[in-house]
Design a protein around this motif. Structure first.
Motif, short mmCIF file in Angstrom:
data_model
loop_
_atom_site.label_atom_id
_atom_site.label_comp_id
_atom_site.label_asym_id
_atom_site.label_seq_id
_atom_site.Cartn_x
_atom_site.Cartn_y
_atom_site.Cartn_z
N TRP A 1 1.01 -1.10 -0.01
CA TRP A 1 0.12 0.03 0.01
C TRP A 1 1.01 1.22 0.10
O TRP A 1 0.65 2.10 -0.76
CB TRP A 1 -0.99 0.06 1.32
N LEU A 2 1.95 1.31 0.82
CA LEU A 2 2.89 2.46 0.94
C LEU A 2 3.60 2.70 -0.34
O LEU A 2 3.79 3.68 -0.88
CB LEU A 2 3.82 2.26 2.05
N MET A 3 4.22 1.60 -1.09
CA MET A 3 4.91 1.72 -2.19
C MET A 3 3.98 2.24 -3.50
O MET A 3 4.61 3.08 -4.13
CB MET A 3 5.20 0.35 -2.82
N ALA A 4 2.82 2.21 -3.38
CA ALA A 4 1.94 2.68 -4.16
C ALA A 4 1.96 4.36 -4.03
O ALA A 4 1.39 5.16 -4.97
CB ALA A 4 0.57 2.31 -4.33
N ARG A 5 2.53 4.73 -2.92
CA ARG A 5 2.05 6.15 -2.42
C ARG A 5 3.52 7.04 -2.50
O ARG A 5 3.57 8.02 -1.95
CB ARG A 5 1.37 6.16 -1.11
N VAL A 6 4.63 6.13 -2.79
CA VAL A 6 6.02 6.85 -2.59
C VAL A 6 6.77 6.67 -4.14
O VAL A 6 6.14 5.98 -4.80
CB VAL A 6 6.89 6.32 -1.45
N ASP A 7 7.87 7.46 -4.19
CA ASP A 7 8.66 7.32 -5.48
C ASP A 7 8.99 5.73 -5.61
O ASP A 7 9.86 5.36 -4.55
CB ASP A 7 9.73 7.99 -5.52
N THR A 8 8.90 4.91 -6.39
CA THR A 8 9.58 3.68 -6.80
C THR A 8 11.00 3.68 -7.25
O THR A 8 11.00 4.01 -8.45
CB THR A 8 8.39 2.91 -7.72
N THR A 9 11.90 3.57 -6.33
CA THR A 9 13.19 3.52 -6.60
C THR A 9 13.67 1.90 -6.63
O THR A 9 13.11 1.19 -6.24
CB THR A 9 13.89 4.32 -5.97
N PRO A 10 14.97 2.16 -7.28
CA PRO A 10 15.57 0.75 -7.22
C PRO A 10 15.76 0.26 -5.84
O PRO A 10 15.51 -1.05 -5.45
CB PRO A 10 16.88 0.83 -7.99
N ALA A 11 16.01 1.25 -4.81
CA ALA A 11 16.10 0.75 -3.55
C ALA A 11 14.72 0.26 -2.81
O ALA A 11 14.69 -0.82 -2.38
CB ALA A 11 16.68 2.00 -2.65
N VAL A 12 13.83 0.93 -3.14
CA VAL A 12 12.42 0.60 -2.72
C VAL A 12 12.01 -0.86 -3.55
O VAL A 12 11.62 -1.80 -2.88
CB VAL A 12 11.41 1.54 -3.05
N GLN A 13 12.35 -1.24 -4.66
CA GLN A 13 12.29 -2.28 -5.51
C GLN A 13 12.84 -3.67 -4.61
O GLN A 13 12.26 -4.63 -4.57
CB GLN A 13 12.38 -2.32 -6.93
N THR A 14 13.89 -3.28 -4.33
CA THR A 14 14.78 -4.32 -3.78
C THR A 14 14.46 -4.70 -2.30
O THR A 14 14.29 -5.76 -1.95
CB THR A 14 16.20 -3.51 -3.48
N HIS A 15 13.94 -3.61 -1.66
CA HIS A 15 13.20 -3.81 -0.27
C HIS A 15 11.93 -4.72 -0.37
O HIS A 15 11.83 -5.74 0.31
CB HIS A 15 12.86 -2.47 0.41
N VAL A 16 11.28 -4.16 -1.53
CA VAL A 16 9.92 -5.06 -1.65
C VAL A 16 10.46 -6.30 -1.85
O VAL A 16 9.74 -7.53 -1.47
CB VAL A 16 9.01 -4.42 -2.65
N GLY A 17 11.19 -6.97 -2.79
CA GLY A 17 11.59 -8.23 -3.30
C GLY A 17 12.03 -9.02 -2.04
O GLY A 17 11.47 -9.94 -1.85
N LEU A 18 13.02 -8.38 -1.17
CA LEU A 18 13.41 -9.06 0.06
C LEU A 18 12.18 -9.38 0.86
O LEU A 18 12.02 -10.27 1.73
CB LEU A 18 14.57 -8.24 0.74
N GLY A 19 11.30 -8.37 1.17
CA GLY A 19 10.29 -8.39 2.03
C GLY A 19 9.26 -9.18 1.55
O GLY A 19 8.73 -10.08 2.55
N LEU A 20 9.12 -9.62 0.47
CA LEU A 20 8.10 -10.53 -0.03
C LEU A 20 8.60 -11.93 0.33
O LEU A 20 7.77 -12.98 0.21
CB LEU A 20 7.50 -10.36 -1.39
N ASN A 21 10.13 -12.10 0.33
CA ASN A 21 10.58 -13.43 0.72
C ASN A 21 10.67 -13.77 2.18
O ASN A 21 11.03 -14.91 2.57
CB ASN A 21 11.90 -13.57 -0.05
N LEU A 22 9.97 -12.88 3.08
CA LEU A 22 10.19 -13.13 4.48
C LEU A 22 9.11 -14.23 5.00
O LEU A 22 9.50 -14.91 6.00
CB LEU A 22 10.08 -11.96 5.21
N LEU A 23 8.08 -14.31 4.45
CA LEU A 23 7.03 -15.17 4.85
C LEU A 23 7.34 -16.51 5.03
O LEU A 23 7.02 -17.22 5.86
CB LEU A 23 5.65 -15.06 4.14
N PRO A 24 7.85 -17.58 4.03
CA PRO A 24 8.35 -18.62 4.02
C PRO A 24 9.51 -18.91 5.41
O PRO A 24 9.27 -20.05 5.94
CB PRO A 24 9.00 -18.81 2.75
N TRP A 25 10.29 -17.92 5.52
CA TRP A 25 11.19 -18.17 6.60
C TRP A 25 10.45 -18.38 7.97
O TRP A 25 10.67 -19.05 8.67
CB TRP A 25 12.21 -17.04 6.49
#
Length: 169
Positions: free
Chosen positions: A66-90
């Protein structure tokens, strides 16, 4: 859904709970597997803490999207989102390990006796050591994943946005 609380993005608030509770659940799981006195004291707290950690990850991820849709999507934000989406299986695997160890030490006496009879004392000890190593590796991996997600999120927010030196008076 509106992921705000008192005018602040909910993701920013939830992240703090995830950053504390997930490593704490990992530590309790390791202590419960390796240290019988800690296992007795922690009891059901270990799987309960791991369940809370597991329950916190999906809303934190949803609030982050939700927040990502409201901020500038930078490569750093995309990296954070990618890593964040991998947390649930762990965290799901950590909960499974915490619950399994609690169930085993709580009600696994008959199963332990059958295992000891089938494998012998040495085989049972080897199996216990392997299980402990796997739990420690899982807890370390889960904690490392939280650190990576948090570090990438911090970089996405703060990198290049503050001065190394305080302003002159």
């Amino acid at each position: 859904m509106d992921y705000q609380f008192n005018g602040l993005p909910l993701h920013v608030l939830l992240v703090h709970a995830v950053v504390v509770i997930v490593p704490l659940a990992a530590l309790c799981t390791v202590l419960s597997v390796l240290w019988p006195a800690a296992r007795r004291r922690l009891g059901f707290v270990t799987p309960l803490l791991a369940l809370v950690a597991l329950a916190l990850v999906p809303p934190t991820q949803a609030a982050g999207i939700w927040l990502m849709a409201r901020v500038d999507t930078t490569p750093a934000v995309q990296t954070h989102v990618g890593l964040g989406l991998n947390l649930l299986p762990w965290v799901a695997a950590l909960f499974a390990a915490a619950l399994a160890q609690w169930l085993w030490f709580r009600w696994g006496t008959a199963a332990a006796d059958r295992l000891r009879a089938a494998l012998g004392t040495a085989g049972t000890r080897i199996l216990a050591a392997v299980a402990a190593v796997l739990v420690v590796a899982l807890a370390a991996g889960t904690t490392a994943a939280v650190v990576q997600v948090g570090e990438s999120g911090t970089r996405a927010v703060w990198e290049g946005r503050f001065s190394q030196e305080p302003p002159l008076p």
